[in-house]
Design an enzyme around this catalytic site. Structure first.
Site, PDB file in Angstrom:
ATOM      1  N   GLY A 122      35.837  10.700  59.756  1.00  0.00           N
ATOM      2  CA  GLY A 122      36.369   9.927  60.876  1.00  0.00           C
ATOM      3  C   GLY A 122      35.711   8.562  60.925  1.00  0.00           C
ATOM      4  O   GLY A 122      34.511   8.445  60.707  1.00  0.00           O
ATOM      5  N   ARG A 136      39.959  11.758  54.636  1.00  0.00           N
ATOM      6  CA  ARG A 136      39.407  13.089  54.369  1.00  0.00           C
ATOM      7  C   ARG A 136      40.084  13.537  53.072  1.00  0.00           C
ATOM      8  O   ARG A 136      41.315  13.651  53.031  1.00  0.00           O
ATOM      9  CB  ARG A 136      39.713  14.031  55.519  1.00  0.00           C
ATOM     10  CG  ARG A 136      39.186  13.481  56.860  1.00  0.00           C
ATOM     11  CD  ARG A 136      39.268  14.510  57.958  1.00  0.00           C
ATOM     12  NE  ARG A 136      39.116  13.904  59.272  1.00  0.00           N
ATOM     13  CZ  ARG A 136      37.948  13.747  59.908  1.00  0.00           C
ATOM     14  NH1 ARG A 136      36.837  14.167  59.359  1.00  0.00           N
ATOM     15  NH2 ARG A 136      37.899  13.191  61.100  1.00  0.00           N
ATOM     16  N   THR A 155      29.190   8.292  62.216  1.00  0.00           N
ATOM     17  CA  THR A 155      30.127   9.170  62.929  1.00  0.00           C
ATOM     18  C   THR A 155      29.834   9.035  64.416  1.00  0.00           C
ATOM     19  O   THR A 155      28.681   8.837  64.796  1.00  0.00           O
ATOM     20  CB  THR A 155      29.965  10.646  62.490  1.00  0.00           C
ATOM     21  OG1 THR A 155      30.649  11.495  63.422  1.00  0.00           O
ATOM     22  CG2 THR A 155      28.518  11.097  62.448  1.00  0.00           C
ATOM     23  N   ASP A 209      30.003  11.430  66.388  1.00  0.00           N
ATOM     24  CA  ASP A 209      29.614  12.763  66.886  1.00  0.00           C
ATOM     25  C   ASP A 209      28.116  12.938  67.149  1.00  0.00           C
ATOM     26  O   ASP A 209      27.721  13.842  67.883  1.00  0.00           O
ATOM     27  CB  ASP A 209      30.059  13.846  65.899  1.00  0.00           C
ATOM     28  CG  ASP A 209      31.570  13.909  65.781  1.00  0.00           C
ATOM     29  OD1 ASP A 209      32.246  13.389  66.685  1.00  0.00           O
ATOM     30  OD2 ASP A 209      32.072  14.467  64.787  1.00  0.00           O
ATOM     31  N   ASP A 228      25.990  14.340  65.313  1.00  0.00           N
ATOM     32  CA  ASP A 228      25.653  15.743  65.034  1.00  0.00           C
ATOM     33  C   ASP A 228      24.910  15.935  63.714  1.00  0.00           C
ATOM     34  O   ASP A 228      25.138  16.899  62.996  1.00  0.00           O
ATOM     35  CB  ASP A 228      26.945  16.594  65.032  1.00  0.00           C
ATOM     36  CG  ASP A 228      27.974  16.065  64.042  1.00  0.00           C
ATOM     37  OD1 ASP A 228      27.773  14.967  63.491  1.00  0.00           O
ATOM     38  OD2 ASP A 228      28.980  16.756  63.821  1.00  0.00           O
ATOM     39  N   ARG A 285      33.915  18.572  69.044  1.00  0.00           N
ATOM     40  CA  ARG A 285      34.382  19.951  68.816  1.00  0.00           C
ATOM     41  C   ARG A 285      33.228  20.926  68.789  1.00  0.00           C
ATOM     42  O   ARG A 285      33.309  22.013  69.320  1.00  0.00           O
ATOM     43  CB  ARG A 285      35.110  20.047  67.466  1.00  0.00           C
ATOM     44  CG  ARG A 285      36.475  19.501  67.538  1.00  0.00           C
ATOM     45  CD  ARG A 285      37.492  20.253  66.703  1.00  0.00           C
ATOM     46  NE  ARG A 285      38.799  19.771  67.081  1.00  0.00           N
ATOM     47  CZ  ARG A 285      39.333  18.640  66.627  1.00  0.00           C
ATOM     48  NH1 ARG A 285      38.685  17.909  65.759  1.00  0.00           N
ATOM     49  NH2 ARG A 285      40.513  18.238  67.044  1.00  0.00           N
TER      50      ARG A 285
HETATM   51  P1  ATP Z   1      33.265  13.165  61.014  1.00  0.00           P
HETATM   52  O1  ATP Z   1      31.930  13.639  61.513  1.00  0.00           O
HETATM   53  O2  ATP Z   1      33.646  11.873  61.624  1.00  0.00           O
HETATM   54  O3  ATP Z   1      34.336  14.203  61.068  1.00  0.00           O
HETATM   55  P2  ATP Z   1      32.763  13.830  58.287  1.00  0.00           P
HETATM   56  O4  ATP Z   1      32.107  13.093  57.187  1.00  0.00           O
HETATM   57  O5  ATP Z   1      32.073  15.051  58.798  1.00  0.00           O
HETATM   58  O6  ATP Z   1      33.061  12.807  59.444  1.00  0.00           O
HETATM   59  P3  ATP Z   1      34.760  15.468  56.965  1.00  0.00           P
HETATM   60  O7  ATP Z   1      36.237  15.356  56.897  1.00  0.00           O
HETATM   61  O8  ATP Z   1      34.172  16.742  57.424  1.00  0.00           O
HETATM   62  O9  ATP Z   1      34.253  14.229  57.843  1.00  0.00           O
HETATM   63  O10 ATP Z   1      34.160  15.174  55.498  1.00  0.00           O
HETATM   64  C1  ATP Z   1      34.560  14.016  54.792  1.00  0.00           C
HETATM   65  C2  ATP Z   1      34.963  14.375  53.390  1.00  0.00           C
HETATM   66  O11 ATP Z   1      33.837  14.890  52.676  1.00  0.00           O
HETATM   67  C3  ATP Z   1      35.991  15.496  53.286  1.00  0.00           C
HETATM   68  O12 ATP Z   1      37.304  15.031  53.507  1.00  0.00           O
HETATM   69  C4  ATP Z   1      35.788  15.951  51.849  1.00  0.00           C
HETATM   70  O13 ATP Z   1      36.432  15.095  50.949  1.00  0.00           O
HETATM   71  C5  ATP Z   1      34.282  15.799  51.673  1.00  0.00           C
HETATM   72  N1  ATP Z   1      33.606  17.102  51.853  1.00  0.00           N
HETATM   73  C6  ATP Z   1      33.262  17.705  52.996  1.00  0.00           C
HETATM   74  N2  ATP Z   1      32.680  18.907  52.777  1.00  0.00           N
HETATM   75  C7  ATP Z   1      32.662  19.064  51.442  1.00  0.00           C
HETATM   76  C8  ATP Z   1      32.197  20.090  50.560  1.00  0.00           C
HETATM   77  N3  ATP Z   1      31.608  21.197  51.014  1.00  0.00           N
HETATM   78  N4  ATP Z   1      32.349  19.892  49.218  1.00  0.00           N
HETATM   79  C9  ATP Z   1      32.913  18.769  48.745  1.00  0.00           C
HETATM   80  N5  ATP Z   1      33.376  17.767  49.517  1.00  0.00           N
HETATM   81  C10 ATP Z   1      33.263  17.905  50.833  1.00  0.00           C
END
Ligand code: ATP
Length: 328
Positions: free
Chosen positions: A15, A76, A130, A132, A134, A176
């Site tokens: 995000g 994502r 982010t 969040d 978190d 969430r």
């Molecule tokens: P936000 O906190 O704003 O949601 P985020 O970085 O946690 O941001 P995610 O969509 O959970 O957002 O993760 C970003 C991208 O990282 C995912 O779309 C995916 O491409 C990659 N990713 C997440 N987890 C994994 C994993 N276990 N293995 C490989 N790639 C991953």
């Protein structure tokens, strides 16, 4: 001896959050300062897979420090979750000559970085971007402070109409799995109740608290509800439930939604992004890898991904007590 880093890649993933542009700028400028080439990948991991990139210079990041969103765009990527997708990304980085990566994103982005760094000999450093908040390896993530201020400003406005019409508003905010935004904005905006995923207040207590508010002479109330709260009803069902049980209340719902991700970053987020990203580039040049950088007790600290993701980063429950006292 640490390998020589001549080119550093940067991307924003997950995000979007206010301050990501300040972070991109800091990576590009720090690279320029240290005479390292900087490559920006579009749409996070997907851009690494699709080989969608641009060269970034000190001048190409002019006037972006104040802009919300991310000029590199974010996404994502499902493909990056597969070994084939990650191989494409690694092959592309090697072909272009990218020696190391700065990954700006949330916990998912860091998990992706962790897997990637275990499979390929390409150093990566995560920067927490982010709203969040978190992530354990930092007290604050880039964008969180701006999001809090956006939410408080919105609740202040909702309060105006709530008090003019003697209404009760349920205001849903993002979060969430974590109640950081709800808890801190709730205290900051003087909410009567705050519902967060970490603590199930219970429907009875909520009704009791609202009755108490009425008895104490309050004509309007604000209840801040985290998206992921555990009370067992969504914000609309909650409004119906309260209307059914406390017919004296004129209840409304506002879901703040994606406005919480947008806007010009606060000074705090710009400064945080600048500090974290200069450090990330310096650590890569020093031969460090597979870590995240964060702000802990006002110091920029590197933490390995595992600890940064799994370590203790709980909300400050003292704030619930403060909120209780102040909503008397
Ligand atoms: P936000 O906190 O704003 O949601 P985020 O970085 O946690 O941001 P995610 O969509 O959970 O957002 O993760 C970003 C991208 O990282 C995912 O779309 C995916 O491409 C990659 N990713 C997440 N987890 C994994 C994993 N276990 N293995 C490989 N790639 C991953």
């Amino acid at each position: 001896m640490a390998r020589q880093i001549k080119t550093i890649g940067v991307m924003t993933s997950g995000g979007d959050s206010p301050g990501m542009n300040a972070a991109i700028r800091a990576v590009a400028r720090a690279c320029s300062y240290y005479n390292v080439k900087c490559i920006g990948f579009y749409r996070g991991y997907q851009g690494m897979i699709d080989n969608d990139y641009c060269e970034m210079t000190a001048r190409s990041v002019r006037n972006i420090i104040s802009a919300g969103g991310t000029i590199l765009k974010s996404a994502r990527s499902k493909e990056f979750r597969t070994p084939e997708g990650r191989k494409k990304a690694a092959d592309n980085l090697k072909a272009i000559g990218v020696d190391a990566m700065v990954l700006i994103g949330g916990d998912g982005t860091f998990r992706g970085g962790q897997v990637f760094s275990q499979e390929y000999d390409i150093p990566v450093i995560g920067v927490p971007g982010t709203i969040d908040n978190d992530i354990a390896g930092t007290n604050y993530t880039i964008g969180y402070d701006t999001a809090l201020n956006t939410v408080v400003e919105a609740i202040d406005k909702i309060r105006d109409t709530a008090s003019s019409h003697d209404r009760l508003f349920f205001v849903e905010v993002m979060g969430r799995d974590a109640g950081f935004i709800a808890l801190n904005s709730g205290v900051g905006a003087g909410a009567e109740e705050i519902l967060i995923p970490e603590e199930d207040l219970g429907l009875d207590r909520l009704l009791e608290s609202l009755k108490r508010s009425k008895r104490s002479g309050k004509s309007s109330s604000i209840v801040v509800v985290s998206e992921g709260d555990k009370i067992g009803k969504n914000v609309y069902q909650l409004a119906d439930y309260v209307t059914d049980n406390l017919p004296d209340y004129d209840v409304r719902v506002t879901v703040l939604g994606h406005m919480q991700r947008g806007g010009s970053p606060t000074c705090f987020d710009r400064t945080l992004a600048s500090r974290l990203c200069v450090k990330a580039v310096e650590l890569l040049l020093d031969g460090e890898a597979d870590i995240m950088v964060g702000l802990l007790n006002n110091k920029i600290v590197a933490t390995n991904f595992e600890k940064g993701l799994e370590g203790d980063h709980s909300i400050n429950k003292e704030l619930l007590r403060i909120s209780d006292i102040l909503s008397v």
